[in-house]
Design a protein around this motif. Structure first.
Motif, PDB file in Angstrom:
ATOM      1  N   UNK A 169      -9.479  -0.386   9.807  1.00 28.11           N
ATOM      2  CA  UNK A 169      -8.871  -1.339   9.392  1.00 28.11           C
ATOM      3  C   UNK A 169      -9.923  -1.082   8.134  1.00 28.11           C
ATOM      4  N   UNK A 170     -11.096  -0.960   8.322  1.00 29.64           N
ATOM      5  CA  UNK A 170     -12.088  -0.723   6.902  1.00 29.64           C
ATOM      6  C   UNK A 170     -11.546   0.593   6.253  1.00 29.64           C
ATOM      7  N   UNK A 171     -11.533   1.235   6.519  1.00 34.59           N
ATOM      8  CA  UNK A 171     -11.474   2.699   5.458  1.00 34.59           C
ATOM      9  C   UNK A 171     -10.377   2.847   4.611  1.00 34.59           C
ATOM     10  N   UNK A 172      -9.465   2.100   5.811  1.00 31.35           N
ATOM     11  CA  UNK A 172      -8.081   1.683   4.838  1.00 31.35           C
ATOM     12  C   UNK A 172      -8.447   0.647   3.323  1.00 31.35           C
TER      13      UNK A 172
ATOM     14  N   UNK B 197      -9.254  -6.863   2.273  1.00 30.49           N
ATOM     15  CA  UNK B 197      -9.852  -6.857   3.493  1.00 30.49           C
ATOM     16  C   UNK B 197      -9.174  -8.007   4.474  1.00 30.49           C
ATOM     17  N   UNK B 198      -8.463  -8.867   3.872  1.00 26.51           N
ATOM     18  CA  UNK B 198      -7.739  -9.942   4.388  1.00 26.51           C
ATOM     19  C   UNK B 198      -6.797  -9.087   5.268  1.00 26.51           C
ATOM     20  N   UNK B 199      -5.965  -8.779   3.819  1.00 28.87           N
ATOM     21  CA  UNK B 199      -4.986  -7.683   5.096  1.00 28.87           C
ATOM     22  C   UNK B 199      -4.868  -7.114   6.250  1.00 28.87           C
ATOM     23  N   UNK B 200      -6.216  -6.311   6.348  1.00 28.97           N
ATOM     24  CA  UNK B 200      -6.681  -5.615   6.820  1.00 28.97           C
ATOM     25  C   UNK B 200      -7.027  -6.424   8.130  1.00 28.97           C
TER      26      UNK B 200
ATOM     27  N   UNK C 164      -3.861 -18.481   4.412  1.00 31.92           N
ATOM     28  CA  UNK C 164      -2.926 -17.653   3.907  1.00 31.92           C
ATOM     29  C   UNK C 164      -2.776 -16.544   4.990  1.00 31.92           C
ATOM     30  N   UNK C 165      -3.462 -16.289   6.124  1.00 30.19           N
ATOM     31  CA  UNK C 165      -1.923 -16.123   7.448  1.00 30.19           C
ATOM     32  C   UNK C 165      -1.334 -17.146   7.856  1.00 30.19           C
TER      33      UNK C 165
END
Ligand SMILES: Nc1nc2c(ncn2[C@@H]2O[C@H](COP(=O)(O)OP(=O)(O)OP(=O)(O)O)[C@@H](O)[C@H]2O)c(=O)[nH]1
Ligand SMILES: [Mg+2]
Length: 454
Positions: free
Chosen positions: A164-167, A298-301, A339-340
């Motif tokens: 997730x972080x890499x993305x 990051x929120x999305x990930x 948001x989520x």
């Protein structure tokens, strides 16, 4: 002799726009200071200016930029290599800025320090702003998102968090790569620069597609696990970073999750049973913390990680009540939850670290948040009371019912025990007659399982 690695030095830059008051501006810079410290950098000073916006070519006004460059050892101007593509509107905007009196003078923490290698801006800036600032200051420039991404990168432990972080990092890097390498290629008059850039971009696209696929595979696994837990009693600890979520997780479940006085110590969701065990069992999830200006990618990930929270029947909304800015932390956490889509889940506000709050301030907190629970993760009595509150929450939603488990289906017994509390058992010609107490949804599913097995 021990050889010590030199600690990178950083200078912080904050712009105070008219809609932000002094206290929030100072709090945001203080938080950036903590973030930068988490990275292991030494903050040697803070540089602050009042401006109408963050949109200028170099973020700071001309005079301020010169002052900054005097400290970092840069030229103080962007120079001829920068492509001057100012719009008329931008020119007017910047001219207006220059007439503004400066807010604060530079506050280096000590005199005669070595020059800082990093200039860190407390806002999200564009790739070209970063490049201009680098040219003018001679220092490396990072923005808030860059700092947060770097912390996430260092703290990610599980494979999923790493992906997730890499993305999120690649998405952050891609546009910067375009502008900066493109610019450099032009400067050097090298035609091949473009194709290198093309190659880099394609690599990033390919890698992003690969990551997406791997993450989707993992998320299917998560969904299956969550499906298996669907009727279990679930609570999730959510809230601002460093509020004490993992400390409460430890205290409630006796698990050894990481607790650290660091921002973003936790990046993975951990699920453990409440200890001592309740009947039926209650599962507690620890989640990634929130922060102001959390990068959108990051929120999305991390949305999949936070989906755990969405599946809970109860959110324990943890706030560090000893932090003077706890109200704004509360607001930030609420907006991320909105948001989520987790704002519809019932929640209880936990004002944590109350051991650090004076009696007078506690009274004020109680008056302001009459429904909140004041507690300290360090107090066993407070944690025991919280456990009772959690159990009472589920107890109120439970109903009593009766199930008949035919003798041929005793294999389903453990499933009944896992999903409901068995109040009494009797035996007659039909089978085991069980008086149970549980959530209506769990009981309905047990009935379906029993019917399907016949
Ligand atoms: N005095 C006091 N300190 C606490 C309390 N709860 C947590 N802490 C401390 O606060 C720091 C952060 O605690 P964590 O439990 O790691 O916080 P978190 O919310 O999980 O933080 P992230 O994982 O970074 O989002 C640690 O140093 C804890 O020891 C409390 O009730 N009282
Ligand atoms: Mg944590």
């Amino acid at each position: 002799m021990e050889t010590k690695l030199p600690v990178p030095r950083a200078l912080l830059v904050g712009i105070q726009i008219p809609t932000v008051d002094d206290a929030s501006h100072a709090a945001s810079l203080e938080e950036l200071r903590r973030l930068v410290k988490t990275l292991g950098y030494e903050v040697i000073g803070t540089f602050s200016q009042k401006r109408d916006g963050i949109g200028g070519e170099t973020v700071l006004g001309k005079g301020k930029l010169e002052e900054l460059a005097a400290i970092t050892g840069g030229r103080g101007f962007v120079g001829s290599m920068a492509v001057a593509r100012k719009s008329k509107a931008r020119e007017r905007f910047e001219d207006a800025d220059e007439t503004k009196p400066d807010a604060r003078e530079i506050e280096p923490d000590e005199e005669a320090q070595p020059k800082p290698e990093f200039v860190i801006v407390d806002h999200d800036i564009s790739p070209s702003q970063a490049r201009n600032l680098e040219r003018a200051t001679g220092a490396q420039v990072l923005d808030r998102t860059g700092v947060i991404l770097e912390i996430f990168h260092r703290h990610a432990r599980s494979r999923e968090a790493k992906l997730q972080v890499e993305m999120a990092r690649l998405k952050y890097v891609a546009p910067r790569l375009r502008e900066s390498s493109g610019g450099d290629a032009r400067q050097q008059g090298v035609g091949s620069g473009e194709s290198d850039l093309e190659l880099d971009r394609r690599k990033i696209r390919d890698r992003l597609a690969e990551l997406k696929e791997q993450l989707e595979g993992m998320q299917r696994g998560n969904e299956q696990r969550r499906y298996a837990r669907r009727d279990q009693l679930r609570v999730a600890l959510v809230g601002y970073t460093n509020a004490g979520k993992s400390s409460l997780m430890r205290a409630l479940t006796g698990s050894e999750v990481l607790v650290e006085d660091k921002l973003f110590a936790t990046l993975d969701t951990t699920v453990r049973a409440l200890q001592p065990e309740a009947k039926p069992r209650v599962l507690v999830s620890d989640t990634v913390g929130f922060i102001k200006k959390l990068p959108h990618d990051l929120v999305a990930s991390f949305k999949s990680t936070l989906d755990e929270a969405l599946e809970a029947s109860l959110l324990l909304f943890v706030v560090d009540a000893s932090d003077p800015t706890y109200e704004s932390q509360l607001e930030v956490s609420r907006s991320v939850l909105r948001e989520i889509g987790a704002d519809v889940v019932p929640s209880r506000l936990l004002l944590n670290k109350i051991d650090r709050v004076s009696e007078a301030d506690r009274d004020a907190l109680r008056a302001k948040h009459p429904d909140a629970i004041l507690l300290s993760a360090k107090s066993p009595e407070d944690v025991a009371a919280l456990r009772e509150t959690i159990i009472a929450f589920f107890e109120a939603a439970m109903v009593e019912d009766q199930l008949v488990l035919p003798y041929a289906k005793q294999g389903l017994l453990s499933e009944v025990y896992e999903n409901a509390r068995v109040l009494s058992e009797d035996f007659d010609a039909d089978g085991r007659i069980m008086k149970i107490r549980g959530l209506p949804s769990a009981i309905a599913r047990l009935r379906r399982t029993l019917a399907a097995a016949s």
